[in-house]
Design an enzyme around this catalytic site. Structure first.
Site, mmCIF file in Angstrom:
data_model
loop_
_atom_site.group_PDB
_atom_site.id
_atom_site.type_symbol
_atom_site.label_atom_id
_atom_site.label_comp_id
_atom_site.label_asym_id
_atom_site.label_seq_id
_atom_site.Cartn_x
_atom_site.Cartn_y
_atom_site.Cartn_z
ATOM 1 N N GLY A 54 0.846 -1.189 0.000
ATOM 2 C CA GLY A 54 0.000 0.000 0.000
ATOM 3 C C GLY A 54 0.874 1.228 0.000
ATOM 4 C CB CYS A 81 5.528 -4.021 0.146
ATOM 5 S SG CYS A 81 6.419 -2.488 -0.072
ATOM 6 C CE1 TYR A 82 1.394 0.968 5.688
ATOM 7 C CE2 TYR A 82 -0.460 -0.490 5.255
ATOM 8 C CZ TYR A 82 0.094 0.573 5.951
ATOM 9 O OH TYR A 82 -0.653 1.231 6.897
ATOM 10 C CG HIS A 168 5.727 -5.460 -4.648
ATOM 11 N ND1 HIS A 168 4.469 -5.311 -4.138
ATOM 12 C CD2 HIS A 168 6.416 -4.356 -4.282
ATOM 13 C CE1 HIS A 168 4.384 -4.160 -3.499
ATOM 14 N NE2 HIS A 168 5.556 -3.559 -3.569
ATOM 15 C CD GLU A 170 2.683 -8.181 -5.481
ATOM 16 O OE1 GLU A 170 3.514 -8.918 -4.920
ATOM 17 O OE2 GLU A 170 2.401 -7.037 -5.067
ATOM 18 C CB SER A 222 -18.430 -3.197 -29.764
ATOM 19 O OG SER A 222 -17.494 -4.107 -29.200
ATOM 20 N N GLY A 223 -19.303 -6.332 -30.474
ATOM 21 C CA GLY A 223 -18.803 -7.501 -31.201
ATOM 22 C C GLY A 223 -17.346 -7.777 -30.859
ATOM 23 N N GLY A 224 -16.706 -6.858 -30.130
ATOM 24 C CA GLY A 224 -15.333 -7.067 -29.681
ATOM 25 C C GLY A 224 -15.297 -8.079 -28.536
ATOM 26 C CB VAL A 225 -12.427 -9.758 -26.826
ATOM 27 C CG1 VAL A 225 -12.262 -10.895 -25.828
ATOM 28 C CG2 VAL A 225 -11.663 -10.039 -28.102
ATOM 29 C CG ASP A 226 -12.738 -6.408 -23.508
ATOM 30 O OD1 ASP A 226 -12.197 -7.521 -23.671
ATOM 31 O OD2 ASP A 226 -12.107 -5.348 -23.442
ATOM 32 C CB SER A 227 -18.996 -5.620 -25.572
ATOM 33 O OG SER A 227 -18.845 -5.916 -26.935
ATOM 34 C CE LYS A 371 -8.760 -8.031 -24.937
ATOM 35 N NZ LYS A 371 -9.691 -6.908 -25.103
#
Ligand code: XMP
Length: 515
Positions: A54, A81-82, A168, A170, A222-227, A371
């Site tokens: 943090g 870390c924090y 870190h 991660e 939109s037809g894109g991946v995310d939507s 993604k």
């Protein structure tokens, strides 16, 4: 809730990355506010606790602290870390300001491997980003690894299963960080590797059902991946309570609208409403040649059209949610090694003022995902490869691929040429190997000869690039044979174009799109 790891969030920009690393190990995790009561965690079935990093300092009065009782739960804990400094500070050690801020790569020398570093080399290159450091260990703790600036770069109280690390694990720049986290999960917390994307779907479906109840949801498809993935997931949860709005802005690719109607409407049985607004957009764009003005016009027209669709829908149903395929901002893995990853985290999709104006609540079921996780989710929901691995396509569509002012007849030429390029990229098994491949229409006429006739027609440019994240890109070395076929097909099959050129510019200094 089933057994899981609790990540207490102290505001680190990497909290979501920790959660992702845990998912990668096929273990369920949950992010909780930093001050969640121990009793709540106990009730929830937590098997281990991670205290995130943090931006604050434990030396500051009032900086975020966990419920002190979390240290008495008998659960394994990992402070990062924090989180490590909190552990030291709250358990009776001493934290001070480091003389040297440790920032960037350092070498971790491991003196005691224990369970945390089991199976790992004695030195690791790790990523640090901190100003404070531990000066004195709390009772029961020992130092197990150090860096040049931190004698207590990693500490443990093996009796209580408490571990702390200054670096870190991660972030991708920490060598074997994934293995360190896996050791904590499996060797220390005793987790099973039994979580998968299928569980994620189940859980999300339940969550969406609970949130939405008997109300209805609107999603801009939109037809894109995310939507597309968001639509498929929400549809799985609430079926016909979801209505998708697809805006045909007149700047789509060949058959794009029909493909969306067929796939989502017929195949997936989604309720897709098409806003047929090509003329509206093209009228607004008439005579406009400045790229920024074009983008603004297209953006504003989209908001207007979408708003209109929403208003209309709301008259006929109790629509209460606007769904969006917002992802957790991609952490760019391919950054300059000693750069600051913080500066390279892409900002969230800006959802603008849409929901406020429309008086809808936001529903963002992909918010926690990255993604590649969204692609996996899409595959598991049955979306075809052509959707899940589709190349990016800009919001303003072909509007930024016809240079200068946009004329309908030029769009026709561009669509046909672009379809040929995609067909040949697919045929050569290159479509999914490059980042983007598309055509650009140049309002430049050149002389040609076809048969016995002289022609005077436009030029099409091929833009084919490789990239990892669109921040930088290089032109793809597509075999000459493929280029030859694309060029000869475009010139032979598309009237209005008698010359094809290849863009061999990298980004930077050029951009991927031409406008
Ligand atoms: P540039 O041209 O800036 O593009 O190198 C980088 C990536 O972003 C895409 N792009 C857009 N995507 N709306 C979008 O949704 C836009 O206005 C837009 N402009 C560019 C571009 O296709 C490339 O992948």
């Amino acid at each position: 809730m089933p057994d899981h790891i609790a990540v207490l969030d102290f505001g680190s920009q990497y909290t979501q990355v920790i959660a992702r690393r845990i998912r990668e190990a096929n273990v369920l995790s949950r992010i909780y506010p930093y001050n969640t009561q121990a009793s709540v965690l106990k009730e929830a079935g937590v098997k281990g606790i991670i205290l995130s990093g943090g931006p604050s300092s434990v030396l500051i009065e009032g900086s975020p602290r966990p419920d002190a009782k979390v240290f008495d739960m008998g659960l394994p804990m990992l402070g990062i870390c924090y989180g490590e400094q909190l552990m030291a500070h709250m358990l009776g050690g001493r934290v001070g300001k480091s003389e040297e801020r440790e920032f960037g790569h350092g070498t971790l020398n491991i003196a005691i491997k224990g369970k945390l570093f089991e199976g790992l080399p004695a030195t690791l290159r790790v990523w640090n980003s901190h100003g404070d450091r531990i000066e004195e260990l709390p009772a029961g703790f020992e130092a197990v690894a150090s860096t040049e600036n931190s004698p207590y770069a990693t500490i443990q109280d093996a009796q209580r299963n408490f571990y702390g690390m200054q670096f870190h694990p991660e972030v991708a720049h920490s060598e074997m960080g994934t293995e360190v986290i896996a050791n904590f999960l499996f060797k220390i917390c005793g987790c099973e590797s039994d979580w998968s994307m299928a569980n994620y779907i189940e859980e999300s479906v339940q969550k969406i059902k609970n949130t939405v109840g008997d109300q209805r949801v609107i999603l801009g498809l939109s037809g894109g991946v995310d939507s597309s993935v968001a639509a498929a997931l929400i549809h799985k949860a609430i079926g016909k309570q979801l209505t998708c709005v697809f805006v045909d802005n007149g700047l789509l690719r060949l058959h794009e609208r029909e493909q969306v109607e067929k796939l989502y409407g017929d195949h997936f049985n989604l309720d897709v409403r098409v806003a047929d607004k090509g003329k509206f957009f093209l009228d607004r764009l008439a005579g406009v040649s400045d790229p920024e003005t074009k983008r603004k016009i297209i953006g504003n027209a989209f908001v207007e059209v979408f708003d209109e669709s929403v208003t209309e829908l709301k008259e006929h149903g109790n629509y209460a949610f606007l769904a969006q395929g917002t992802l957790y901002p991609d952490v760019i893995e391919s950054i300059a090694i000693d750069g600051n990853p913080a500066a390279l985290i892409k900002s969230h999709h800006n959802v603008g003022g849409l929901p406020e104006k429309m008086n809808l609540k936001l529903l963002e079921p992909l918010r926690e995902l990255f993604k590649d996780e969204v692609r996996e989710l899409g595959s598991q929901l049955g979306l075809p490869k052509e959707v899940v691995w589709r190349q990016p396509f800009p919001g303003p569509g072909l509007g930024v691929r016809v240079m200068g002012d946009i004329k309908e007849q030029d769009l026709v030429v561009l669509r046909k040429a672009d379809a040929i390029l995609q067909e040949e990229m697919m045929a050569a098994d290159l479509y999914y190997k490059v980042w983007q491949s598309f055509c650009v229409f140049l309002p430049v006429k050149t002389v040609g000869v076809m048969g016995d006739e002289r022609t005077y027609e436009n030029v099409i440019a091929l833009r084919i690039v490789e990239s990892l994240d669109a921040m930088t890109a290089d032109w793809a070395r597509v075999p000459y044979d493929v280029l030859r076929k694309v060029s000869s097909r475009i010139i032979n099959e598309v009237s209005g174009c008698n010359r094809v050129v290849l863009d061999i510019s990298s980004k930077p200094p050029s951009t991927i799109e031409w406008e």
